[in-house]
Design a protein around this motif. Sequence first.
Motif, PDB file in Angstrom:
ATOM      1  N   PRO A 125       0.761  -0.721  -0.058  1.00 38.17           N
ATOM      2  CA  PRO A 125      -0.167   0.261  -0.084  1.00 38.17           C
ATOM      3  C   PRO A 125       0.421   1.291   0.342  1.00 38.17           C
ATOM      4  CG  PRO A 125      -0.396  -1.879   2.343  1.00 38.17           C
ATOM      5  CD  PRO A 125       0.940  -1.955   1.467  1.00 38.17           C
ATOM      6  N   ASP A 126       1.760   1.737   1.046  1.00 31.87           N
ATOM      7  CA  ASP A 126       2.740   2.160   1.238  1.00 31.87           C
ATOM      8  C   ASP A 126       4.371   2.090   1.650  1.00 31.87           C
ATOM      9  OD1 ASP A 126       1.069   2.325   3.335  1.00 31.87           O
ATOM     10  OD2 ASP A 126       1.473   4.511   3.658  1.00 31.87           O
ATOM     11  N   TRP A 127       4.856   1.054   1.484  1.00 32.26           N
ATOM     12  CA  TRP A 127       5.149   0.745   2.798  1.00 32.26           C
ATOM     13  C   TRP A 127       6.726   0.816   1.656  1.00 32.26           C
ATOM     14  CZ3 TRP A 127       2.583  -4.680   3.369  1.00 32.26           C
ATOM     15  CH2 TRP A 127       1.300  -4.348   4.626  1.00 32.26           C
ATOM     16  N   PHE A 128       7.580   0.880   2.540  1.00 34.74           N
ATOM     17  CA  PHE A 128       9.070   1.089   1.939  1.00 34.74           C
ATOM     18  C   PHE A 128      10.615   1.309   3.504  1.00 34.74           C
ATOM     19  CE2 PHE A 128       7.993   5.356   5.126  1.00 34.74           C
ATOM     20  CZ  PHE A 128       9.493   5.449   4.945  1.00 34.74           C
ATOM     21  N   VAL A 129      11.332   1.331   3.018  1.00 34.82           N
ATOM     22  CA  VAL A 129      12.635   0.644   3.643  1.00 34.82           C
ATOM     23  C   VAL A 129      13.255   1.982   3.388  1.00 34.82           C
ATOM     24  CG1 VAL A 129      12.628  -1.956   3.936  1.00 34.82           C
ATOM     25  CG2 VAL A 129      14.421  -0.864   2.517  1.00 34.82           C
ATOM     26  N   GLY A 130      14.039   2.176   4.409  1.00 33.04           N
ATOM     27  CA  GLY A 130      14.792   3.579   4.511  1.00 33.04           C
ATOM     28  C   GLY A 130      16.363   3.936   5.401  1.00 33.04           C
ATOM     29  N   ILE A 131      16.854   5.048   4.737  1.00 36.16           N
ATOM     30  CA  ILE A 131      18.046   5.456   6.247  1.00 36.16           C
ATOM     31  C   ILE A 131      17.448   6.898   6.598  1.00 36.16           C
ATOM     32  CG2 ILE A 131      20.343   6.326   7.285  1.00 36.16           C
ATOM     33  CD1 ILE A 131      20.431   3.438   5.900  1.00 36.16           C
ATOM     34  N   ASP A 132      17.511   6.903   7.520  1.00 33.82           N
ATOM     35  CA  ASP A 132      17.072   8.437   7.848  1.00 33.82           C
ATOM     36  C   ASP A 132      18.709   9.682   8.759  1.00 33.82           C
ATOM     37  OD1 ASP A 132      16.114  10.881   8.832  1.00 33.82           O
ATOM     38  OD2 ASP A 132      15.174  10.586  10.458  1.00 33.82           O
ATOM     39  N   SER A 133      19.367  10.209   8.184  1.00 35.52           N
ATOM     40  CA  SER A 133      20.080  11.076   8.156  1.00 35.52           C
ATOM     41  C   SER A 133      21.247   9.828   8.973  1.00 35.52           C
ATOM     42  CB  SER A 133      19.646  11.859   9.537  1.00 35.52           C
ATOM     43  OG  SER A 133      18.784  12.850   8.349  1.00 35.52           O
ATOM     44  N   LEU A 134      22.058   9.726   8.254  1.00 39.47           N
ATOM     45  CA  LEU A 134      22.644   8.331   8.595  1.00 39.47           C
ATOM     46  C   LEU A 134      24.030   9.428   8.750  1.00 39.47           C
ATOM     47  CD1 LEU A 134      24.461   5.471  10.096  1.00 39.47           C
ATOM     48  CD2 LEU A 134      24.558   4.726   6.982  1.00 39.47           C
ATOM     49  N   ASN A 135      25.004   9.400   9.811  1.00 38.14           N
ATOM     50  CA  ASN A 135      26.123  10.309   9.805  1.00 38.14           C
ATOM     51  C   ASN A 135      27.338   9.933   9.584  1.00 38.14           C
ATOM     52  OD1 ASN A 135      28.152  12.313   9.858  1.00 38.14           O
ATOM     53  ND2 ASN A 135      27.394  13.114  12.053  1.00 38.14           N
ATOM     54  N   LEU A 136      27.970  10.034   8.442  1.00 39.02           N
ATOM     55  CA  LEU A 136      29.319   9.075   7.456  1.00 39.02           C
ATOM     56  C   LEU A 136      30.195   9.057   8.162  1.00 39.02           C
ATOM     57  CD1 LEU A 136      28.259   8.340   3.850  1.00 39.02           C
ATOM     58  CD2 LEU A 136      28.340   6.058   5.143  1.00 39.02           C
ATOM     59  N   CYS A 137      31.163  10.371   8.827  1.00 39.89           N
ATOM     60  CA  CYS A 137      31.598  11.270   9.226  1.00 39.89           C
ATOM     61  C   CYS A 137      32.279  11.080  10.665  1.00 39.89           C
ATOM     62  CB  CYS A 137      31.860  12.902   9.155  1.00 39.89           C
ATOM     63  SG  CYS A 137      33.352  13.526   9.762  1.00 39.89           S
ATOM     64  N   GLU A 138      32.736  10.665  11.468  1.00 44.56           N
ATOM     65  CA  GLU A 138      33.276  10.505  13.485  1.00 44.56           C
ATOM     66  C   GLU A 138      34.287  11.603  13.154  1.00 44.56           C
ATOM     67  OE1 GLU A 138      34.150   6.727  13.093  1.00 44.56           O
ATOM     68  OE2 GLU A 138      32.367   5.478  14.290  1.00 44.56           O
ATOM     69  N   GLY A 139      34.130  12.570  13.543  1.00 41.58           N
ATOM     70  CA  GLY A 139      35.032  13.709  14.173  1.00 41.58           C
ATOM     71  C   GLY A 139      36.014  14.364  12.872  1.00 41.58           C
ATOM     72  N   ASP A 140      37.087  13.299  13.304  1.00 44.87           N
ATOM     73  CA  ASP A 140      38.299  14.165  11.771  1.00 44.87           C
ATOM     74  C   ASP A 140      38.379  12.959  11.037  1.00 44.87           C
ATOM     75  OD1 ASP A 140      39.496  12.164  13.035  1.00 44.87           O
ATOM     76  OD2 ASP A 140      41.323  13.725  13.683  1.00 44.87           O
ATOM     77  N   HIS A 141      37.532  12.762  10.456  1.00 46.34           N
ATOM     78  CA  HIS A 141      37.575  10.756  10.067  1.00 46.34           C
ATOM     79  C   HIS A 141      36.525  10.378   9.223  1.00 46.34           C
ATOM     80  CE1 HIS A 141      37.335   8.563  12.982  1.00 46.34           C
ATOM     81  NE2 HIS A 141      36.703   7.519  12.209  1.00 46.34           N
ATOM     82  N   TRP A 142      36.300   9.785   8.205  1.00 46.15           N
ATOM     83  CA  TRP A 142      35.157   9.362   7.356  1.00 46.15           C
ATOM     84  C   TRP A 142      34.845   7.608   7.497  1.00 46.15           C
ATOM     85  CZ3 TRP A 142      32.115  12.099   5.713  1.00 46.15           C
ATOM     86  CH2 TRP A 142      32.240  13.645   4.748  1.00 46.15           C
ATOM     87  N   MET A 143      33.663   7.257   8.130  1.00 50.92           N
ATOM     88  CA  MET A 143      33.893   5.569   8.194  1.00 50.92           C
ATOM     89  C   MET A 143      34.258   5.213   7.035  1.00 50.92           C
ATOM     90  SD  MET A 143      30.773   4.903  10.951  1.00 50.92           S
ATOM     91  CE  MET A 143      29.663   6.347   9.641  1.00 50.92           C
TER      92      MET A 143
END
Length: 330
Positions: A160-178
């Motif tokens: 009907p109106d179902w989905f999957v997804g991610i809301d605002s996942l932060n890829l940055c940890e301080g001074d480096h990228w994950m």
Amino acid sequence: MENLMFACWCCKVLWTVVVAVLGCGSSLPVGEDALCTAEQLAKYRIIFTGKWSQTAFPKQYPLYRPPAQWSSLLGVTHSSDYSMWKKNEYASNGVRDFAEKGEAWALMKEIEEAGEKIQSVHGIFSAPAISSGTGQTSTELEAHPRHPLVSFVVRIVPSPDWFVGIDSLNLCEGDHWMDEVSVDLFPYDAGTDSGFTFSSPNFATIPQDTVTEITCSSPSHPANSFYYPKLKILPPIAQVTMVKIKKTQLGLSAPFINLPAKSNEIIDTVSETPLDCEVSQWSSWGLCRGLCRETGTKIRTRFVLLQPANNGMPCPNLDEETACEPENCV
């Protein structure tokens, strides 16, 4: 004279308050993404893996018209000033169109307008649809220190109106990228359609509800396609993995080889979900049959609503008889 001195004293107090507020303002916390001090840009390969198999989700599993599948993936890298969707909040018109019909134009327009007005969006990315419940699709995305958050949606088809997804996942940890991050995904209801099953007809939710997570017990209705009351938690219906693309010595991005996932590798990552047999209510008792002045029998029946699967509880007897006294005997 006293009034003039009092007025001057009020002005000094007011100015002191203003200075204090402005001074504190410079130390007020801002969005989490503002703390990112990593290198200028980071590129990622995002791999979406569908785990929607008949073994993991046997109830009402769509086999045809249309079979279980996934829409294209639509995502964005952004700052904390923008939100594509949020649990327990109302879906935008763009998210509604995407979750109900897979139409992306309104959602893309909303993203572009947010980027133009408040500079909160760095880039849009998309990945092709998957024509079955299990499989992979992938694409690349670019994150910026001022826009290190990732959000995306993928529609569950049919639904009907179902989905999957991610809301605002932060890829940055301080001074480096994950370097790599993986997240299990579970179904969400956009709150715009009131259907309970994968193949429910379009029936708008009025007034609109908020985005809610679908669980094995919520909505608490036997007709719900994800209703598995014996489970504590649903198995993940999908998974997303984001891998940072490392640069070579020449400054170019290292090539990424995306091996197609084998169906048995996906299915084996989840346990079988047992599905108990479901039967209808008993019919009314039939006529009493037998010879006059002797004990007769009458029968009632029921039918199977849902066949068992994966060692679920088998179906009980579908007919039952009891003794009775024949009527209208001569």
